[in-house]
Enzyme design. Sequence first.
Site, mmCIF file in Angstrom:
data_model
loop_
_atom_site.group_PDB
_atom_site.id
_atom_site.type_symbol
_atom_site.label_atom_id
_atom_site.label_comp_id
_atom_site.label_asym_id
_atom_site.label_seq_id
_atom_site.Cartn_x
_atom_site.Cartn_y
_atom_site.Cartn_z
ATOM 1 N N SER A 1 0.789 -1.227 0.000
ATOM 2 C CA SER A 1 0.000 0.000 0.000
ATOM 3 C C SER A 1 0.823 1.279 0.000
ATOM 4 O O SER A 1 0.252 2.371 -0.132
ATOM 5 C CB SER A 1 -0.952 0.007 1.195
ATOM 6 O OG SER A 1 -2.030 -0.870 0.969
ATOM 7 N N GLY B 1 4.750 8.968 6.150
ATOM 8 C CA GLY B 1 5.018 7.568 5.893
ATOM 9 C C GLY B 1 3.848 6.839 5.290
ATOM 10 O O GLY B 1 2.803 7.423 4.986
ATOM 11 N N ASP C 1 2.725 2.287 5.174
ATOM 12 C CA ASP C 1 3.120 0.890 5.255
ATOM 13 C C ASP C 1 2.433 0.119 4.137
ATOM 14 O O ASP C 1 1.482 0.610 3.520
ATOM 15 C CB ASP C 1 2.722 0.285 6.598
ATOM 16 C CG ASP C 1 3.417 0.955 7.768
ATOM 17 O OD1 ASP C 1 4.478 1.569 7.547
ATOM 18 O OD2 ASP C 1 2.897 0.878 8.894
#
Length: 470
Positions: free
Chosen positions: A63, A304, A306
């Site tokens: 993702s 960020g 993940d």
Amino acid sequence: MSSLNEVAGWLRDRLPALLAEHRVPGAALAVSAGGQVVEVAEGVLSKATGVTATTDSVFQVGSITKVWTATLVMQLVDEGRLDIDAPVRDVLPDFRVADEAASAAITVRHLLVHTAGFEGDIFTDTGRGDDCVRRYVDTLGEVAQLFPPGEMFSYNNAGFCVLGRVVEVLRGKPYDVCLREHLFAPLGLTHAATGADEAILFRAAVGHIQPDPDADPEPAPIWSLARSSAPAGSMLAMRPRDLLGFAQLHIDGGRAPDGTAVLAPHSADAMRQPQVTLPPLGLMGDAWGLGWEIYHWPGGTVLGHDGGTVGQAAFLRVVPDRNVAIALLTNGGNPIALYTEIYGHVLRELAGIEMPALPTPPSTPRRVPVDRCLGTYTSDVAELTVSQDDAGRLWLDQVPKGVLAEIGGQPERTELVHLDAETFLPVRPRLGIHLPQVFLGDDGTGRALYIHSGRATRRAGVPTPSSGHQ
């Protein structure tokens, strides 16, 4: 703070032991600071072949692809071809989910920040052809609306597939081609693949899965999820250095290494601005931007995302103000424990940022009233039932449905204990994390309307109110 070379030495010393401790078959890692990059790799790409992992090995990024999709969208905004606050139907006139009012109201921004409100874990396989994303979007007409657009955050894979289709229509090219032409090429990426047929040209990692939590990881029976979910993260693979090349684009205000403007500075900045706040969800950030997760941690702000695919997990963290980025790519075991130790050390040493510990159950949980939590919550991929036993303990039973059941998902039962406010934690960790379960909203009778673990799962039997323009 330490130098990059000191951090590199620590990583080389620690990585072999960490992989063994957490049963991670193989990993590759890259860290950049001030534009300089160090790389480390350890373990094997597949336990079946024994091929060793190198810094040039490609792993799936899952993702994290969503930030790439968001960047492709913002390039179209830069060119004046897309307004992210206009309805999706301005580009895709036939776009629809089950709720017609929501279908007409959903904007590109709603999709970018996961507030569109429709069921998001839809993984329909529409084949491997270049029309697979279009055909996938055409299947969403019966997907349920959880809440009116814009009301709250609920992670939505399907929404990013819709964004991928927006990119395809405006570019007149398949999503994969758009990635290669508008990001791979200008960034000079050499070890990046949009599918298995490209990944096989490199040393490619294979995911590893565990039949049960105590079993050793074993090679997964398939390499990837369906190509139709590529814009959400089902296919993209690369080495860590190339992932950092993408991160550096955002650190450098949209400029490629040769100075080419790949993304306008104001768009790069806009992507990192908080758009919606999140419940306390542990591994996730506390806010979301236009594609980026945002973490406000002691010492600074971190961007960020993940990624998780079939037995592979990826972690990207970027500190734009300190010109620091970290990319960790793994292929099984307990990658979250690996991530926690590595990123905690590297962020502290290179950026002066303290990464908060992930939540764990209190040693003496406090008993609180739980009546509002009890009941059944349902989605397209799972049915969740919260019950209380005679001893007063709270239990969560999860029964997979749809595609999760088809790929072998098994029912799970876990005890929940109170953490704080509306948040409860499983007593037993899963994949290395006690995933918070947050009970939100009111169904009109004082009971929680949603159980939220990153995705909002709605209480069964409570109709969704008519969706208006929000």
